[in-house]
Motif scaffolding. Structure first.
Motif, PDB file in Angstrom:
ATOM      1  N   LYS A 112       0.829  -1.196   0.000  1.00 16.24           N
ATOM      2  CA  LYS A 112       0.000   0.000   0.000  1.00 16.24           C
ATOM      3  C   LYS A 112       0.872   1.258   0.000  1.00 16.24           C
ATOM      4  CE  LYS A 112      -3.583  -2.714   0.449  1.00 16.24           C
ATOM      5  NZ  LYS A 112      -4.391  -3.078  -0.723  1.00 16.24           N
ATOM      6  N   LYS A 113       0.336   2.310  -0.584  1.00 23.08           N
ATOM      7  CA  LYS A 113       1.083   3.561  -0.737  1.00 23.08           C
ATOM      8  C   LYS A 113       1.598   4.103   0.598  1.00 23.08           C
ATOM      9  CE  LYS A 113       0.589   8.185  -2.798  1.00 23.08           C
ATOM     10  NZ  LYS A 113       0.802   9.010  -1.589  1.00 23.08           N
ATOM     11  N   ALA A 114       0.772   4.049   1.622  1.00 20.85           N
ATOM     12  CA  ALA A 114       1.156   4.607   2.920  1.00 20.85           C
ATOM     13  C   ALA A 114       2.392   3.921   3.480  1.00 20.85           C
ATOM     14  CB  ALA A 114      -0.004   4.492   3.904  1.00 20.85           C
ATOM     15  N   TYR A 115       2.459   2.591   3.301  1.00 23.42           N
ATOM     16  CA  TYR A 115       3.633   1.889   3.822  1.00 23.42           C
ATOM     17  C   TYR A 115       4.845   2.089   2.916  1.00 23.42           C
ATOM     18  CZ  TYR A 115       6.674  -1.520   5.963  1.00 23.42           C
ATOM     19  OH  TYR A 115       7.752  -2.107   6.584  1.00 23.42           O
ATOM     20  N   ARG A 116       4.647   2.106   1.613  1.00 25.32           N
ATOM     21  CA  ARG A 116       5.754   2.322   0.687  1.00 25.32           C
ATOM     22  C   ARG A 116       6.415   3.680   0.906  1.00 25.32           C
ATOM     23  NH1 ARG A 116       6.869  -0.676  -3.754  1.00 25.32           N
ATOM     24  NH2 ARG A 116       5.519  -2.449  -4.226  1.00 25.32           N
ATOM     25  N   GLU A 117       5.662   4.639   1.381  1.00 26.54           N
ATOM     26  CA  GLU A 117       6.252   5.946   1.670  1.00 26.54           C
ATOM     27  C   GLU A 117       7.224   5.867   2.847  1.00 26.54           C
ATOM     28  OE1 GLU A 117       2.885   8.468   2.195  1.00 26.54           O
ATOM     29  OE2 GLU A 117       2.617   8.796   0.034  1.00 26.54           O
ATOM     30  N   LYS A 118       7.009   4.905   3.718  1.00 34.15           N
ATOM     31  CA  LYS A 118       7.926   4.711   4.840  1.00 34.15           C
ATOM     32  C   LYS A 118       9.085   3.796   4.461  1.00 34.15           C
ATOM     33  CE  LYS A 118       4.431   5.506   8.374  1.00 34.15           C
ATOM     34  NZ  LYS A 118       5.069   6.759   8.833  1.00 34.15           N
ATOM     35  N   ASN A 119       8.784   2.770   3.671  1.00 32.32           N
ATOM     36  CA  ASN A 119       9.809   1.807   3.264  1.00 32.32           C
ATOM     37  C   ASN A 119       9.651   1.561   1.767  1.00 32.32           C
ATOM     38  OD1 ASN A 119      11.358  -0.472   2.676  1.00 32.32           O
ATOM     39  ND2 ASN A 119      11.058  -1.351   4.718  1.00 32.32           N
ATOM     40  N   PRO A 120      10.453   2.235   0.931  1.00 28.14           N
ATOM     41  CA  PRO A 120      10.308   2.116  -0.522  1.00 28.14           C
ATOM     42  C   PRO A 120      10.481   0.697  -1.047  1.00 28.14           C
ATOM     43  CG  PRO A 120      11.666   4.013   0.039  1.00 28.14           C
ATOM     44  CD  PRO A 120      11.472   3.232   1.298  1.00 28.14           C
ATOM     45  N   GLN A 121      11.145  -0.190  -0.286  1.00 28.43           N
ATOM     46  CA  GLN A 121      11.279  -1.581  -0.708  1.00 28.43           C
ATOM     47  C   GLN A 121      10.013  -2.385  -0.455  1.00 28.43           C
ATOM     48  OE1 GLN A 121      15.193  -2.506   1.328  1.00 28.43           O
ATOM     49  NE2 GLN A 121      15.536  -3.490  -0.655  1.00 28.43           N
ATOM     50  N   ALA A 122       9.098  -1.818   0.329  1.00 27.19           N
ATOM     51  CA  ALA A 122       7.860  -2.513   0.688  1.00 27.19           C
ATOM     52  C   ALA A 122       8.146  -3.840   1.373  1.00 27.19           C
ATOM     53  CB  ALA A 122       6.969  -2.714  -0.537  1.00 27.19           C
ATOM     54  N   LEU A 123       9.067  -3.806   2.325  1.00 26.83           N
ATOM     55  CA  LEU A 123       9.439  -4.983   3.095  1.00 26.83           C
ATOM     56  C   LEU A 123       9.243  -4.690   4.575  1.00 26.83           C
ATOM     57  CD1 LEU A 123      12.825  -5.835   1.294  1.00 26.83           C
ATOM     58  CD2 LEU A 123      10.617  -6.967   0.948  1.00 26.83           C
ATOM     59  N   VAL A 124       9.135  -5.743   5.369  1.00 30.48           N
ATOM     60  CA  VAL A 124       9.170  -5.608   6.825  1.00 30.48           C
ATOM     61  C   VAL A 124      10.443  -6.295   7.317  1.00 30.48           C
ATOM     62  CG1 VAL A 124       6.687  -5.419   7.166  1.00 30.48           C
ATOM     63  CG2 VAL A 124       7.732  -7.683   7.102  1.00 30.48           C
ATOM     64  N   PRO A 125      10.969  -5.809   8.452  1.00 28.51           N
ATOM     65  CA  PRO A 125      10.437  -4.759   9.311  1.00 28.51           C
ATOM     66  C   PRO A 125      10.917  -3.363   8.892  1.00 28.51           C
ATOM     67  CG  PRO A 125      12.422  -5.640  10.293  1.00 28.51           C
ATOM     68  CD  PRO A 125      12.202  -6.415   9.016  1.00 28.51           C
ATOM     69  N   SER A 126      10.269  -2.381   9.497  1.00 33.93           N
ATOM     70  CA  SER A 126      10.764  -1.005   9.507  1.00 33.93           C
ATOM     71  C   SER A 126      10.670  -0.534  10.948  1.00 33.93           C
ATOM     72  CB  SER A 126       9.925  -0.098   8.614  1.00 33.93           C
ATOM     73  OG  SER A 126       9.940  -0.525   7.276  1.00 33.93           O
ATOM     74  N   LEU A 127      11.619   0.319  11.337  1.00 34.43           N
ATOM     75  CA  LEU A 127      11.606   0.866  12.693  1.00 34.43           C
ATOM     76  C   LEU A 127      11.538   2.383  12.584  1.00 34.43           C
ATOM     77  CD1 LEU A 127      11.804   0.235  15.762  1.00 34.43           C
ATOM     78  CD2 LEU A 127      14.279   0.618  15.541  1.00 34.43           C
ATOM     79  N   GLU A 128      10.427   2.941  13.004  1.00 36.19           N
ATOM     80  CA  GLU A 128      10.246   4.398  12.977  1.00 36.19           C
ATOM     81  C   GLU A 128      10.687   4.967  14.322  1.00 36.19           C
ATOM     82  OE1 GLU A 128       6.601   7.573  12.437  1.00 36.19           O
ATOM     83  OE2 GLU A 128       6.507   5.656  11.357  1.00 36.19           O
ATOM     84  N   LEU A 129      11.670   5.851  14.291  1.00 41.02           N
ATOM     85  CA  LEU A 129      12.208   6.433  15.512  1.00 41.02           C
ATOM     86  C   LEU A 129      11.317   7.578  15.986  1.00 41.02           C
ATOM     87  CD1 LEU A 129      16.000   6.526  14.551  1.00 41.02           C
ATOM     88  CD2 LEU A 129      14.633   4.621  15.447  1.00 41.02           C
ATOM     89  N   ASP A 130      11.548   7.998  17.221  1.00 44.15           N
ATOM     90  CA  ASP A 130      10.714   9.040  17.812  1.00 44.15           C
ATOM     91  C   ASP A 130      10.847  10.371  17.079  1.00 44.15           C
ATOM     92  OD1 ASP A 130       9.854   7.198  19.663  1.00 44.15           O
ATOM     93  OD2 ASP A 130      11.289   7.811  21.207  1.00 44.15           O
ATOM     94  N   ASN A 131      11.967  10.568  16.373  1.00 39.53           N
ATOM     95  CA  ASN A 131      12.158  11.814  15.632  1.00 39.53           C
ATOM     96  C   ASN A 131      11.587  11.750  14.213  1.00 39.53           C
ATOM     97  OD1 ASN A 131      13.953  10.179  14.287  1.00 39.53           O
ATOM     98  ND2 ASN A 131      15.793  11.330  14.851  1.00 39.53           N
ATOM     99  N   GLY A 132      10.913  10.638  13.882  1.00 36.47           N
ATOM    100  CA  GLY A 132      10.290  10.505  12.576  1.00 36.47           C
ATOM    101  C   GLY A 132      11.126   9.804  11.534  1.00 36.47           C
TER     102      GLY A 132
END
Length: 211
Positions: free
Chosen positions: A42-62
Motif C-alpha cells: 500500500k502507498k502509505a507503507y511504501r512511503e515509509k519503506n520504498p522496498q515494501a518490506l518488513v520490518p521497519s523501525l520508525e524512531l521518535d524523531n520521525g
C-alpha cells in the motif's frame, strides 16, 4: 519507537529477538503480507519503506530505519548491553558472516515475492517451488554448519547477530519440513535459541498477529 512487524517474517523475527534481548519496548504496527493483497504494497507503507518490506523501525524523531541487520546494528549502538556484535573483531566478523549468509544468501531465495514470481510469472509447479526452497536452505545451512562453533550459541555463551539470523531460518525450515539431520551443530544452536526466553518471546507463535 514504532516497529512495523509481521509475525511470520524472518527479518522481523530477528529484530524482535534483538529488542527482547535488550529489553527495549516499542509500539508495534502489524503489516500483513498476504491479506488484502499485501498491506506492505500500500502507498502509505511504501512511503515509509520504498522496498515494501518488513520490518521497519520508525524512531521518535520521525526517521524510519529499514533492513533488519541495519536495525539490529542501530539497536546495538543505542543500547550496547548485551552486545549482539562482539567487541572482539574476529568474533564480530564471524558473527556478521553467518548473519549475512542467512540474510543475503538463504533467506531472499525463499522470500514470498521470489516464490510468487516463480509461481505466477515463470509458471513453476508447487513441487518445483518446494524443491527450490529446500535446495537453497540446505546449501546455505551446510556452509553455516562448518562456520559455527556452538557453545551453546553460534560463537559462545551469549547470542550474537548470527543467532538472531539463524533461529528464524530454522523456524522457516521447520515450517516447510526441510530436514536438518545433516546439521548437528546448527540444530544444537537452534535448541539453545529455543530455550532462551528472548527467542521464545519473539517467536512467531507468540505474536499478537499470529494466525
Amino acid at each position: 519507537m514504532l516497529l512495523y512487524d509481521y509475525f511470520r517474517s524472518s527479518a522481523a523475527f530477528r529484530v524482535r529477538i534483538a529488542l527482547a534481548l535488550k529489553g527495549i519496548s516499542v509500539e508495534r504496527r502489524f503489516v500483513h503480507l498476504v491479506r488484502d493483497g499485501g498491506m506492505h504494497k500500500k502507498k502509505a507503507y511504501r512511503e515509509k519503506n520504498p522496498q515494501a518490506l518488513v520490518p521497519s523501525l520508525e524512531l521518535d524523531n520521525g526517521v524510519t530505519l529499514t533492513q533488519s541487520l541495519a536495525i539490529i546494528e542501530y539497536l546495538d549502538v543505542l543500547q550496547p548491553a548485551p552486545r549482539l556484535i562482539p567487541d572482539d573483531p574476529i568474533l564480530a566478523a564471524k558473527s556478521r558472516a553467518v548473519a549475512l549468509a542467512v540474510a543475503c544468501d538463504i533467506h531472499p531465495l525463499g522470500n514470498l515475492r521470489v516464490l510468487a514470481y516463480l509461481r505466477d510469472e515463470l509458471g513453476q509447479s508447487e513441487q518445483a517451488i518446494a524443491d527450490w526452497r529446500k535446495r537453497w536452505v540446505h546449501d546455505g545451512l551446510a556452509a553455516i554448519e562448518q562456520l559455527i562453533d556452538p557453545a551453546p550459541f553460534c560463537f559462545g555463551a551469549q547470542p550474537t547477530i548470527a543467532d538472531l539470523c539463524l533461529a528464524p531460518q530454522l523456524f522457516y525450515a521447520a515450517r516447510f519440513t526441510i530436514p536438518l539431520d545433516a546439521f548437528p551443530k546448527v540444530r544444537a544452536v537452534g535448541a539453545a535459541c529455543d530455550a532462551h526466553p528472548a527467542f521464545r518471546a519473539a517467536h512467531p507463535s507468540a505474536q499478537p498477529d499470529a494466525e
